[in-house]
Enzyme design. Sequence first.
Site, PDB file in Angstrom:
ATOM      1  N   ARG A  34       0.846  -1.216   0.000  1.00  0.00           N
ATOM      2  CA  ARG A  34       0.000   0.000   0.000  1.00  0.00           C
ATOM      3  C   ARG A  34       0.882   1.267   0.000  1.00  0.00           C
ATOM      4  O   ARG A  34       0.583   2.238  -0.662  1.00  0.00           O
ATOM      5  CB  ARG A  34      -0.901   0.027   1.234  1.00  0.00           C
ATOM      6  CG  ARG A  34      -1.767  -1.192   1.422  1.00  0.00           C
ATOM      7  CD  ARG A  34      -3.131  -1.063   0.760  1.00  0.00           C
ATOM      8  NE  ARG A  34      -3.962  -2.192   1.136  1.00  0.00           N
ATOM      9  CZ  ARG A  34      -4.000  -3.365   0.490  1.00  0.00           C
ATOM     10  NH1 ARG A  34      -3.284  -3.543  -0.600  1.00  0.00           N
ATOM     11  NH2 ARG A  34      -4.774  -4.345   0.905  1.00  0.00           N
ATOM     12  N   GLU A 178     -14.272 -14.323   9.641  1.00  0.00           N
ATOM     13  CA  GLU A 178     -14.159 -13.796   8.274  1.00  0.00           C
ATOM     14  C   GLU A 178     -13.841 -14.893   7.247  1.00  0.00           C
ATOM     15  O   GLU A 178     -12.678 -15.220   7.022  1.00  0.00           O
ATOM     16  CB  GLU A 178     -13.061 -12.718   8.212  1.00  0.00           C
ATOM     17  CG  GLU A 178     -12.936 -12.116   6.819  1.00  0.00           C
ATOM     18  CD  GLU A 178     -11.862 -11.025   6.692  1.00  0.00           C
ATOM     19  OE1 GLU A 178     -11.112 -10.800   7.653  1.00  0.00           O
ATOM     20  OE2 GLU A 178     -11.789 -10.431   5.619  1.00  0.00           O
ATOM     21  N   LYS A 220     -17.947 -11.520   9.106  1.00  0.00           N
ATOM     22  CA  LYS A 220     -17.366 -10.574   8.145  1.00  0.00           C
ATOM     23  C   LYS A 220     -17.221 -11.282   6.794  1.00  0.00           C
ATOM     24  O   LYS A 220     -16.207 -11.911   6.520  1.00  0.00           O
ATOM     25  CB  LYS A 220     -16.005 -10.089   8.662  1.00  0.00           C
ATOM     26  CG  LYS A 220     -15.274  -9.186   7.680  1.00  0.00           C
ATOM     27  CD  LYS A 220     -14.121  -8.451   8.325  1.00  0.00           C
ATOM     28  CE  LYS A 220     -13.337  -7.667   7.291  1.00  0.00           C
ATOM     29  NZ  LYS A 220     -12.473  -6.650   7.858  1.00  0.00           N
ATOM     30  N   SER A 262     -14.461  -5.184   2.056  1.00  0.00           N
ATOM     31  CA  SER A 262     -14.593  -4.542   0.730  1.00  0.00           C
ATOM     32  C   SER A 262     -13.920  -5.372  -0.354  1.00  0.00           C
ATOM     33  O   SER A 262     -14.342  -5.332  -1.515  1.00  0.00           O
ATOM     34  CB  SER A 262     -14.085  -3.103   0.745  1.00  0.00           C
ATOM     35  OG  SER A 262     -12.731  -2.998   1.113  1.00  0.00           O
ATOM     36  N   GLY A 263     -12.860  -6.110  -0.023  1.00  0.00           N
ATOM     37  CA  GLY A 263     -12.346  -7.145  -0.904  1.00  0.00           C
ATOM     38  C   GLY A 263     -11.886  -6.732  -2.295  1.00  0.00           C
ATOM     39  O   GLY A 263     -11.915  -7.560  -3.196  1.00  0.00           O
ATOM     40  N   GLY A 264     -11.505  -5.466  -2.479  1.00  0.00           N
ATOM     41  CA  GLY A 264     -11.036  -5.046  -3.795  1.00  0.00           C
ATOM     42  C   GLY A 264     -12.062  -4.226  -4.566  1.00  0.00           C
ATOM     43  O   GLY A 264     -11.800  -3.780  -5.686  1.00  0.00           O
ATOM     44  N   ARG A 294      -9.418  -1.484   2.558  1.00  0.00           N
ATOM     45  CA  ARG A 294      -9.091  -0.654   1.392  1.00  0.00           C
ATOM     46  C   ARG A 294     -10.136   0.396   1.072  1.00  0.00           C
ATOM     47  O   ARG A 294      -9.808   1.528   0.729  1.00  0.00           O
ATOM     48  CB  ARG A 294      -8.873  -1.562   0.168  1.00  0.00           C
ATOM     49  CG  ARG A 294      -7.542  -2.226   0.170  1.00  0.00           C
ATOM     50  CD  ARG A 294      -7.518  -3.408  -0.769  1.00  0.00           C
ATOM     51  NE  ARG A 294      -8.251  -4.557  -0.231  1.00  0.00           N
ATOM     52  CZ  ARG A 294      -8.361  -5.733  -0.835  1.00  0.00           C
ATOM     53  NH1 ARG A 294      -7.818  -5.898  -2.024  1.00  0.00           N
ATOM     54  NH2 ARG A 294      -9.015  -6.726  -0.283  1.00  0.00           N
TER      55      ARG A 294
HETATM   56  P1  13P Z   1     -10.721  -5.074   2.742  1.00  0.00           P
HETATM   57  O1  13P Z   1     -11.952  -4.276   3.085  1.00  0.00           O
HETATM   58  O2  13P Z   1      -9.638  -4.260   2.101  1.00  0.00           O
HETATM   59  O3  13P Z   1     -11.066  -6.342   2.013  1.00  0.00           O
HETATM   60  O4  13P Z   1     -10.040  -5.519   4.105  1.00  0.00           O
HETATM   61  C1  13P Z   1     -10.823  -6.017   5.097  1.00  0.00           C
HETATM   62  C2  13P Z   1     -10.066  -7.028   5.856  1.00  0.00           C
HETATM   63  O5  13P Z   1      -9.969  -6.933   7.058  1.00  0.00           O
HETATM   64  C3  13P Z   1      -9.469  -8.161   5.131  1.00  0.00           C
HETATM   65  O6  13P Z   1      -9.051  -9.142   6.041  1.00  0.00           O
END
Ligand code: 13P
Length: 341
Positions: A34, A178, A220, A262-264, A294
């Site tokens: 990042r 998650e 999550k 958010s996953g990308g 992100r």
């Molecule tokens: P993102 O929202 O960037 O996917 O990150 C969340 C997260 O905690 C991933 O483990």
Amino acid sequence: MTIKTELQATIAELAAHGKGILAADESHPTMAKRFKAINVEATEDSRQQYRSLLLTTPGLGEFISGVILFEETLNQHNTDGRPLPEVAAAQGIVPGIKVDKGTLPLPNAFGDLITQGLDGLSERLTDYKNRGARFAKWREVYTITANNPTRLGIDSNAEVLARYAATCQALGLVPIVEPEVLLDGNHTIDRCKAVTEAVQTAVFQALHRHGVELEYILLKPNMVVSGKDCTEKAGAEEIAEKTLHQLRRSVPAAVPAIVFLSGGQTPEEATVNLNAINQLKQNAPWELSFSYGRALQQPVLQAWQGNRANAVAAQNALYKRAKLNAAARYGQYSPDMESPG
Ligand code: 13P
């Protein structure tokens, strides 16, 4: 305080209406990636500076109920000498910690991964708790291909998530569970939906087997979306409809809140999709919120550029994204709220 009242109090704060979670728990390699994008060298110092900036954003606690930290941050201090978890808590933001140790290939399940970190977990959790963490996060990942995830992959990952969650609850920490079905690939939204349903069904079976109390977890998950390289991209309404349909099939009503990753997705996409989900949710039994990394931080990094002089602009960018996602929690976001002023 008994363990149960402790878990209950943390859940009530984390799942507070109108708020979401900030994921700031990037591992060192991820943080380096990042920072590289904005030409900043990743050092203990630069990570401390950046994460202090996030946590001292004025008013952040209006929209953010909890922050997921990386182990290093738990031990770092703000310039005024306060430990960073204390800085978060003073804003009304519950500090938590990522506790998994990343993934390795799962033997005999070609293409699937399994997350490490169960050995010594109780001891680590006790230590993190002493340093201010009140919840923990553990991520399992699932890649979609023609053959993945395999049955073995789905069941093994579910078992690990359940063991982690049970260990957290035994020590009075709320587990954020998650299971992330990745965006990578050219699969359709329907394939994502089928895989996500299979994954979450296995996770809840495992949680039940391990006696995890669903009232004291947060889920999550990924939203149900088309693969990154799919030629027919689903829009927000289809994403919302299919995500809700899948969640209703897989997630018991006892779970208090679902906090999407958010996953990308771009920051705007993640907000638009959360908004659409909340507009369509009708009588869904759970709070439908966010736990974005992100999608909350990308604009902050862009504004910051590693320069102290940009700190206020960077904090304003975080405040704005948190506020817009909080509006999306009520289905009250509209794209014109993106424009400045
Ligand atoms: P993102 O929202 O960037 O996917 O990150 C969340 C997260 O905690 C991933 O483990």
